[in-house]
Design a protein around this motif. Structure first.
Motif: not given
Length: 95
Positions: A23-27, A43-46
């Motif tokens: 769920x980290x994508x939501x951050x 952002x996606x890469x991170x």
């Protein structure tokens, strides 16, 4: 580990369903927000690297599906490198 899907719309109007093992994508991405392509990729890469690292910590190996998703996003983003006003919109999250 809760995985999720997120839906995006590329600058040409094409939509894509993407995968994250965490769920980290939501951050890092927000529904309804449009990011220029370079910022979206940063952002996606991170987020996908963090998610893959979380899988590595828990299971002892990186998440190949997250890395595959990142490679697919990188390839798609190349189509828009020359467009200075190109934006990627986050349309939804699905847990």
């Amino acid at each position: 580990m809760p995985e999720m899907l997120f839906q995006i719309r590329w600058p040409d109007g094409a939509t894509e369903q993407c995968y994250s093992p965490s769920l980290v994508i939501k951050d890092h991405l927000e529904v309804g927000t449009t990011y220029d392509v370079a910022e979206f990729m940063r952002r996606s890469r991170t987020a996908l690297m963090i998610a893959s690292d979380r899988v590595r910590e828990k299971y002892g190996f990186a998440c190949s599906r997250a890395m595959g998703q990142l490679a697919k996003l990188e390839a798609s983003a190349q189509r828009f490198e020359a467009s200075s006003n190109a934006g990627v919109t986050i349309t939804s999250f699905h847990e």
